[in-house]
Design an enzyme around this catalytic site. Structure first.
Site, PDB file in Angstrom:
ATOM      1  N   ASP A  31     -28.074 -56.958  44.761  1.00 49.65           N
ATOM      2  CA  ASP A  31     -27.734 -56.300  43.498  1.00 49.65           C
ATOM      3  C   ASP A  31     -26.292 -56.663  43.143  1.00 49.65           C
ATOM      4  OD1 ASP A  31     -27.981 -54.427  41.342  1.00 49.65           O
ATOM      5  OD2 ASP A  31     -26.768 -53.038  42.505  1.00 49.65           O
ATOM      6  N   THR A  54     -27.186 -57.089  36.304  1.00 52.79           N
ATOM      7  CA  THR A  54     -25.768 -57.066  36.720  1.00 52.79           C
ATOM      8  C   THR A  54     -25.314 -58.419  37.246  1.00 52.79           C
ATOM      9  OG1 THR A  54     -26.529 -56.128  38.811  1.00 52.79           O
ATOM     10  CG2 THR A  54     -25.621 -54.607  37.225  1.00 52.79           C
ATOM     11  N   THR A  55     -26.241 -59.188  37.856  1.00 52.79           N
ATOM     12  CA  THR A  55     -25.886 -60.539  38.325  1.00 52.79           C
ATOM     13  C   THR A  55     -25.859 -61.494  37.130  1.00 52.79           C
ATOM     14  OG1 THR A  55     -27.137 -59.994  40.317  1.00 52.79           O
ATOM     15  CG2 THR A  55     -26.405 -62.253  40.106  1.00 52.79           C
ATOM     16  N   ASP A  78     -32.532 -49.246  39.778  1.00 51.22           N
ATOM     17  CA  ASP A  78     -32.633 -50.323  38.776  1.00 51.22           C
ATOM     18  C   ASP A  78     -33.931 -50.205  37.977  1.00 51.22           C
ATOM     19  OD1 ASP A  78     -30.252 -51.237  39.614  1.00 51.22           O
ATOM     20  OD2 ASP A  78     -30.881 -53.266  40.148  1.00 51.22           O
TER      21      ASP A  78
END
Length: 538
Positions: free
Chosen positions: A71, A104-105, A406
């Site tokens: 994550d 988020t990445t 998530d």
């Protein structure tokens, strides 16, 4: 006439030499390049963990704790970043986590790719303000293009919600359990949606309780409350209660103490007996008042001043057949009272029957080697729900909780903005193609900058292919070709290792994840671009 001309000719030359001053731009260029390089290195660090075939990172904290995750927000949050500009990227992934919960990445990788193009454009002598404005226009047009590609969605279409939640889970460590966790996340979010405010979901109404033991398969959704502790039955009190009347108390059922500076000196046994007798009567008086309201289950908030309950009070509570759960955290009180639809009681004088919550069953359940307390069948239950997550070890438990968070965020995105978009690099390639076409209609430097930023978007499909062990150049070229032929939903199917219609493969994500990733990444890059000096203040 000629003489006059020759006498006036050299004048502008002299004024020119006066106005010309040498400006040293080397320092500002160096600082800008230094900032870009630092931020890019952070982006490269998380790039390998993008997508379903992305690698995991093992993080060891200073205290010796080990975390295994892919994550992006968690990885960057735990990284000890020193360079000020690279801290922007850590905050960028936090912002994406707050807004969308997923991607988020992606947002950090996108920012890294934009910075790479900025560095190239700066080396061509283009001014940072021109690049910044072009990037802003690119982002605005990009969000418009993505919105036009999106497919509207109804909340009654449960299958589509489950598909998008499982797409989010597929890139996690616990991806093999996506068939269980995705429907669970959808049901959890839909159960807390308030019909009066259908566009608002507060994920604090979904409580995740982690319990060591079993496997992730044993994870369940509980319509009620779960406490990760045992019933206090040291004095032989009940461990199961039907038709429970539940009181949530914030006072102590223990004898009062003196102030810290004061002390009492007891000189003989008769005074000692009198003190003990008074203590006993004090506790008995409290318990009689509690019993008079018909209350048979007590949730006692943890106390910092003195013991919330003593052995003596537990003994009397057990005799009164009252089930006791002690050491309830202060932070949980709001969630508990909302779920039970009751009021917290701060003083014994305010203990009344109308402040109690009602439930069909309160019982202690054995889970693996330890026990938990479940409260089910709550009457007039508030719009909350509890997820009991199980796992064989602490690393799996923590990662399952992050993955579930998530998935819950993805479903929340779809409730807030009800549009779906294809995954697998399809929207990025389509966006890159349409921005490339749009750049040709723009004039001057702006069109040149937009063209470069359009190319930067190809980093997502390129990285997806690279992490899946495919040939990124041939895959991205083929993908570009399919999109040029009008197949806007063609994306990389990493399982089959080829290009397919990604919507038919059920790889979908919320529109909000993609649009916020582009908006936030451009905002961050523009901020880094505008910095031309670093001033350290003592």
């Amino acid at each position: 006439m000629a003489a006059a001309a020759t006498s006036t000719a050299p004048a502008p030359q002299r004024s020119n030499t006066k106005s010309e001053t040498f400006v040293d731009n080397k320092r500002t260029e160096d600082i800008r390049q230094q900032n870009i390089a630092a931020a890019q290195s952070v982006a490269d660090a998380v790039r390998t963990s993008l997508g379903p075939k992305g690698m995991d990172k093992m993080i060891q904290t200073a205290s010796g704790e080990v975390i295994i995750t892919n994550d992006g927000a968690t990885i960057l949050n735990k990284m000890d970043v020193l360079q000020p500009a690279s801290k922007f990227l850590v905050q960028l992934s936090k912002s994406q986590d707050t807004v969308a919960g997923d991607g988020t990445t992606t947002v950090v990788v996108l920012a890294g790719a934009f910075l790479k193009q900025c560095s190239l454009l700066l080396s061509h002598g283009i001014h940072p303000t021109v690049i910044s404005d072009a990037l802003h226009k690119t982002a605005s047009h990009g969000v418009h293009v993505l919105t036009s590609m999106a497919v509207p969605l109804e909340l009654s279409d449960r299958d589509s919600l489950v598909k998008s939640a499982s797409t989010s889970l597929n890139s996690k460590v616990v991806s093999q359990y996506s068939t269980l966790l995705a429907p669970l996340a959808v049901d959890a979010v839909l159960s807390v949606v308030d019909p009066e405010k259908p566009d608002m979901v507060d994920l604090r109404d979904v409580k995740i309780v982690k319990k060591h033991g079993g496997t992730v398969d044993d994870t369940e959704l509980v319509k009620g409350l779960v406490f990760d502790k045992k019933v206090s039955h040291s004095a032989g009190g009940p461990t199961r209660m039907e038709n429970a009347k539940i009181g949530v108390i914030q006072f102590q059922i223990s004898p009062p103490k003196t102030d810290i500076e004061q002390s009492i000196v007891v000189s003989d046994y008769t005074q000692m007996d009198r003190i003990l007798k008074e203590e006993r009567n004090y506790i008995l008086g409290m318990i009689k008042k509690i019993k008079a309201t018909g209350c048979n289950v007590l949730l006692i908030q943890k106390s910092i001043l003195r013991d919330a309950v003593t052995d003596l009070s537990l003994h009397y509570l057990a005799k009164a057949k009252i089930l006791v759960i002690k050491d309830v955290e202060r932070d949980d009180i709001e969630f508990i009272t909302k779920t039970l639809n009751c009021l917290p009681i701060a003083n014994i004088e305010h203990f009344r029957a109308e402040k109690l919550g009602h439930a069909d069953m309160v019982e202690e359940v054995s889970v693996g080697e330890s026990k938990i307390v479940k409260i089910t069948g709550i009457k007039d239950m508030g719009r909350t729900t509890t997820v009991l997550v199980r796992g064989s070890n602490q690393l799996v438990l923590d990662e399952a909780e992050r993955s579930l968070h998530d998935a819950l965020c993805v479903v929340r995105c779809l409730v807030t903005k009800r549009f779906l978009i294809a995954g697998g690099g399809a929207p990025e390639i389509e966006l890159s193609r349409q921005l490339g076409v749009w750049a040709k209609s723009l004039q001057g430097m702006e069109g040149y900058c937009v063209k470069h930023f359009a190319e930067a978007l190809e980093v997502i499909p390129y990285t997806l292919a690279e992490n899946a062990g495919l040939n990124p150049i041939s895959i991205v070229t083929e993908l570009r070709n399919k999109h040029a032929q009008g197949e806007i939903n063609a994306g990389i199917n990493v399982r089959k290792g080829q290009i397919t219609n990604i919507l038919e493969e059920n790889v979908v994500q919320p529109l909000l994840v993609s649009t916020s990733a582009i908006s936030l990444a451009t905002e961050c890059v523009r901020m880094i671009l505008k910095i031309d000096d670093i001033v350290t203040v003592r």
